[in-house]
Design a protein around this motif. Structure first.
Motif, PDB file in Angstrom:
ATOM      1  N   VAL A 147       0.844  -1.204   0.000  1.00 53.55           N
ATOM      2  CA  VAL A 147       0.000   0.000   0.000  1.00 53.55           C
ATOM      3  C   VAL A 147       0.880   1.254   0.000  1.00 53.55           C
ATOM      4  O   VAL A 147       0.580   2.230  -0.698  1.00 53.55           O
ATOM      5  CB  VAL A 147      -0.965  -0.006   1.198  1.00 53.55           C
ATOM      6  CG1 VAL A 147      -1.722   1.301   1.297  1.00 53.55           C
ATOM      7  CG2 VAL A 147      -1.918  -1.178   1.096  1.00 53.55           C
ATOM      8  N   ALA A 148       1.973   1.234   0.745  1.00 56.46           N
ATOM      9  CA  ALA A 148       2.879   2.382   0.766  1.00 56.46           C
ATOM     10  C   ALA A 148       3.462   2.635  -0.627  1.00 56.46           C
ATOM     11  O   ALA A 148       3.576   3.783  -1.054  1.00 56.46           O
ATOM     12  CB  ALA A 148       3.994   2.156   1.778  1.00 56.46           C
ATOM     13  N   HIS A 149       3.796   1.570  -1.344  1.00 58.07           N
ATOM     14  CA  HIS A 149       4.292   1.735  -2.714  1.00 58.07           C
ATOM     15  C   HIS A 149       3.210   2.308  -3.622  1.00 58.07           C
ATOM     16  O   HIS A 149       3.498   3.125  -4.501  1.00 58.07           O
ATOM     17  CB  HIS A 149       4.800   0.405  -3.270  1.00 58.07           C
ATOM     18  CG  HIS A 149       6.158   0.052  -2.778  1.00 58.07           C
ATOM     19  ND1 HIS A 149       7.296   0.677  -3.233  1.00 58.07           N
ATOM     20  CD2 HIS A 149       6.568  -0.860  -1.872  1.00 58.07           C
ATOM     21  CE1 HIS A 149       8.347   0.172  -2.626  1.00 58.07           C
ATOM     22  NE2 HIS A 149       7.935  -0.762  -1.793  1.00 58.07           N
ATOM     23  N   CYS A 150       1.974   1.881  -3.416  1.00 57.72           N
ATOM     24  CA  CYS A 150       0.867   2.425  -4.211  1.00 57.72           C
ATOM     25  C   CYS A 150       0.697   3.921  -3.962  1.00 57.72           C
ATOM     26  O   CYS A 150       0.508   4.695  -4.904  1.00 57.72           O
ATOM     27  CB  CYS A 150      -0.431   1.690  -3.889  1.00 57.72           C
ATOM     28  SG  CYS A 150      -0.471  -0.007  -4.448  1.00 57.72           S
ATOM     29  N   ILE A 151       0.778   4.326  -2.710  1.00 54.98           N
ATOM     30  CA  ILE A 151       0.667   5.745  -2.368  1.00 54.98           C
ATOM     31  C   ILE A 151       1.809   6.529  -3.007  1.00 54.98           C
ATOM     32  O   ILE A 151       1.607   7.590  -3.599  1.00 54.98           O
ATOM     33  CB  ILE A 151       0.666   5.945  -0.837  1.00 54.98           C
ATOM     34  CG1 ILE A 151      -0.577   5.334  -0.211  1.00 54.98           C
ATOM     35  CG2 ILE A 151       0.783   7.426  -0.476  1.00 54.98           C
ATOM     36  CD1 ILE A 151      -0.532   5.274   1.302  1.00 54.98           C
ATOM     37  N   ARG A 152       3.007   5.990  -2.909  1.00 57.98           N
ATOM     38  CA  ARG A 152       4.184   6.672  -3.459  1.00 57.98           C
ATOM     39  C   ARG A 152       4.068   6.859  -4.967  1.00 57.98           C
ATOM     40  O   ARG A 152       4.317   7.933  -5.492  1.00 57.98           O
ATOM     41  CB  ARG A 152       5.445   5.875  -3.130  1.00 57.98           C
ATOM     42  CG  ARG A 152       6.730   6.581  -3.518  1.00 57.98           C
ATOM     43  CD  ARG A 152       7.924   5.713  -3.244  1.00 57.98           C
ATOM     44  NE  ARG A 152       8.031   4.637  -4.189  1.00 57.98           N
ATOM     45  CZ  ARG A 152       8.560   4.772  -5.417  1.00 57.98           C
ATOM     46  NH1 ARG A 152       9.007   5.932  -5.819  1.00 57.98           N
ATOM     47  NH2 ARG A 152       8.643   3.735  -6.223  1.00 57.98           N
ATOM     48  N   LYS A 153       3.647   5.803  -5.666  1.00 58.76           N
ATOM     49  CA  LYS A 153       3.530   5.892  -7.122  1.00 58.76           C
ATOM     50  C   LYS A 153       2.377   6.810  -7.530  1.00 58.76           C
ATOM     51  O   LYS A 153       2.482   7.542  -8.503  1.00 58.76           O
ATOM     52  CB  LYS A 153       3.329   4.503  -7.731  1.00 58.76           C
ATOM     53  CG  LYS A 153       4.523   3.603  -7.607  1.00 58.76           C
ATOM     54  CD  LYS A 153       5.734   4.212  -8.233  1.00 58.76           C
ATOM     55  CE  LYS A 153       5.987   3.614  -9.583  1.00 58.76           C
ATOM     56  NZ  LYS A 153       7.190   4.152 -10.214  1.00 58.76           N
ATOM     57  N   GLU A 154       1.283   6.763  -6.805  1.00 58.87           N
ATOM     58  CA  GLU A 154       0.115   7.585  -7.139  1.00 58.87           C
ATOM     59  C   GLU A 154       0.413   9.072  -6.994  1.00 58.87           C
ATOM     60  O   GLU A 154       0.009   9.876  -7.825  1.00 58.87           O
ATOM     61  CB  GLU A 154      -1.076   7.196  -6.261  1.00 58.87           C
ATOM     62  CG  GLU A 154      -2.322   7.986  -6.510  1.00 58.87           C
ATOM     63  CD  GLU A 154      -2.965   7.708  -7.862  1.00 58.87           C
ATOM     64  OE1 GLU A 154      -3.681   8.595  -8.338  1.00 58.87           O
ATOM     65  OE2 GLU A 154      -2.740   6.626  -8.431  1.00 58.87           O
ATOM     66  N   GLU A 155       1.119   9.424  -5.948  1.00 58.93           N
ATOM     67  CA  GLU A 155       1.373  10.827  -5.686  1.00 58.93           C
ATOM     68  C   GLU A 155       2.713  11.310  -6.215  1.00 58.93           C
ATOM     69  O   GLU A 155       3.010  12.493  -6.163  1.00 58.93           O
ATOM     70  CB  GLU A 155       1.258  11.101  -4.183  1.00 58.93           C
ATOM     71  CG  GLU A 155      -0.148  10.869  -3.669  1.00 58.93           C
ATOM     72  CD  GLU A 155      -0.335  11.327  -2.250  1.00 58.93           C
ATOM     73  OE1 GLU A 155       0.668  11.602  -1.563  1.00 58.93           O
ATOM     74  OE2 GLU A 155      -1.490  11.419  -1.835  1.00 58.93           O
ATOM     75  N   GLY A 156       3.557  10.395  -6.698  1.00 59.21           N
ATOM     76  CA  GLY A 156       4.830  10.777  -7.303  1.00 59.21           C
ATOM     77  C   GLY A 156       5.877  11.245  -6.308  1.00 59.21           C
ATOM     78  O   GLY A 156       6.678  12.125  -6.621  1.00 59.21           O
ATOM     79  N   HIS A 157       5.893  10.654  -5.125  1.00 54.09           N
ATOM     80  CA  HIS A 157       6.855  11.043  -4.100  1.00 54.09           C
ATOM     81  C   HIS A 157       8.090  10.155  -4.140  1.00 54.09           C
ATOM     82  O   HIS A 157       8.058   9.034  -4.636  1.00 54.09           O
ATOM     83  CB  HIS A 157       6.242  10.930  -2.699  1.00 54.09           C
ATOM     84  CG  HIS A 157       5.103  11.855  -2.454  1.00 54.09           C
ATOM     85  ND1 HIS A 157       5.179  13.212  -2.641  1.00 54.09           N
ATOM     86  CD2 HIS A 157       3.834  11.619  -2.027  1.00 54.09           C
ATOM     87  CE1 HIS A 157       4.034  13.770  -2.347  1.00 54.09           C
ATOM     88  NE2 HIS A 157       3.189  12.823  -1.971  1.00 54.09           N
ATOM     89  N   SER A 158       9.174  10.660  -3.560  1.00 55.52           N
ATOM     90  CA  SER A 158      10.340   9.823  -3.309  1.00 55.52           C
ATOM     91  C   SER A 158      10.067   9.029  -2.032  1.00 55.52           C
ATOM     92  O   SER A 158       9.062   9.239  -1.351  1.00 55.52           O
ATOM     93  CB  SER A 158      11.595  10.687  -3.149  1.00 55.52           C
ATOM     94  OG  SER A 158      11.508  11.443  -1.951  1.00 55.52           O
ATOM     95  N   TYR A 159      10.973   8.128  -1.696  1.00 52.78           N
ATOM     96  CA  TYR A 159      10.769   7.320  -0.484  1.00 52.78           C
ATOM     97  C   TYR A 159      10.843   8.182   0.780  1.00 52.78           C
ATOM     98  O   TYR A 159      10.092   7.965   1.729  1.00 52.78           O
ATOM     99  CB  TYR A 159      11.787   6.182  -0.425  1.00 52.78           C
ATOM    100  CG  TYR A 159      11.530   5.137  -1.463  1.00 52.78           C
ATOM    101  CD1 TYR A 159      10.540   4.179  -1.269  1.00 52.78           C
ATOM    102  CD2 TYR A 159      12.234   5.116  -2.651  1.00 52.78           C
ATOM    103  CE1 TYR A 159      10.273   3.225  -2.228  1.00 52.78           C
ATOM    104  CE2 TYR A 159      11.979   4.150  -3.619  1.00 52.78           C
ATOM    105  CZ  TYR A 159      10.999   3.213  -3.402  1.00 52.78           C
ATOM    106  OH  TYR A 159      10.736   2.280  -4.353  1.00 52.78           O
ATOM    107  N   ALA A 160      11.731   9.165   0.799  1.00 51.42           N
ATOM    108  CA  ALA A 160      11.824  10.052   1.963  1.00 51.42           C
ATOM    109  C   ALA A 160      10.553  10.895   2.096  1.00 51.42           C
ATOM    110  O   ALA A 160      10.045  11.107   3.205  1.00 51.42           O
ATOM    111  CB  ALA A 160      13.047  10.948   1.844  1.00 51.42           C
ATOM    112  N   GLU A 161      10.043  11.385   0.967  1.00 50.34           N
ATOM    113  CA  GLU A 161       8.798  12.157   1.004  1.00 50.34           C
ATOM    114  C   GLU A 161       7.618  11.294   1.427  1.00 50.34           C
ATOM    115  O   GLU A 161       6.707  11.770   2.100  1.00 50.34           O
ATOM    116  CB  GLU A 161       8.520  12.764  -0.371  1.00 50.34           C
ATOM    117  CG  GLU A 161       9.492  13.854  -0.765  1.00 50.34           C
ATOM    118  CD  GLU A 161       9.333  14.269  -2.212  1.00 50.34           C
ATOM    119  OE1 GLU A 161       9.714  15.409  -2.517  1.00 50.34           O
ATOM    120  OE2 GLU A 161       8.850  13.466  -3.036  1.00 50.34           O
ATOM    121  N   LEU A 162       7.654  10.019   1.044  1.00 52.95           N
ATOM    122  CA  LEU A 162       6.581   9.103   1.456  1.00 52.95           C
ATOM    123  C   LEU A 162       6.519   8.988   2.969  1.00 52.95           C
ATOM    124  O   LEU A 162       5.446   9.062   3.562  1.00 52.95           O
ATOM    125  CB  LEU A 162       6.797   7.717   0.834  1.00 52.95           C
ATOM    126  CG  LEU A 162       5.900   6.596   1.347  1.00 52.95           C
ATOM    127  CD1 LEU A 162       4.457   6.813   0.903  1.00 52.95           C
ATOM    128  CD2 LEU A 162       6.406   5.254   0.871  1.00 52.95           C
TER     129      LEU A 162
END
Length: 134
Positions: A39-54
């Motif tokens: 789910v965290a990867h889905c959020i990151r890809k959907e919003e276009g964040h880096s891992y630190a921003e996630l």
């Protein structure tokens, strides 16, 4: 935006649990549940964040943290999220793809290349032919 993000989390959580099957839940070694990483990867890809921003974003949204089992004051390190998706076997990735594709309506149209035409010979012939003109 908050409601859309929570809808994304709920949908991704349901799909991840279906894909993981009996492997869903917390691992024996502790930590986050396996589906929480997906789910965290889905959020990151959907919003276009880096891992630190996630990680920063998750710590600001307590409703998402509660749903994923993440403590908002002590989120996992960004490298944990970075390496987590590599740990999943290919059959889990295929299951995620299959289940997520089933979420959308199908049009009934498909396209297949069933010519079985061997293209290597034609490509070699074209290369040799064009080499003469150079």
């Amino acid at each position: 935006m908050g409601v859309a993000l929570l809808d994304l989390v709920e949908t991704a959580l349901r799909v991840a649990k279906q894909a993981l099957g009996n492997q869903a839940g917390k691992p024996d070694s502790g930590g986050l549940a396996r589906e929480a990483y997906i789910v965290a990867h889905c959020i990151r890809k959907e919003e276009g964040h880096s891992y630190a921003e996630l990680v920063d974003r998750m710590s600001l949204i307590p409703a998402v943290c509660d749903r994923l089992g993440v403590h908002p004051d002590a989120p996992p390190d960004p490298t944990t999220f970075y390496h987590s998706f590599d740990r999943y076997a290919m059959y889990i990735r295929r299951a995620l793809l299959r289940i997520s594709a089933q979420q959308h309506p199908q049009s009934g149209h498909v396209a297949l290349d069933s010519t079985f035409f061997e293209r290597e010979q034609a490509s070699q012939h074209s290369l040799q032919r064009w080499a003469v003109f150079r």
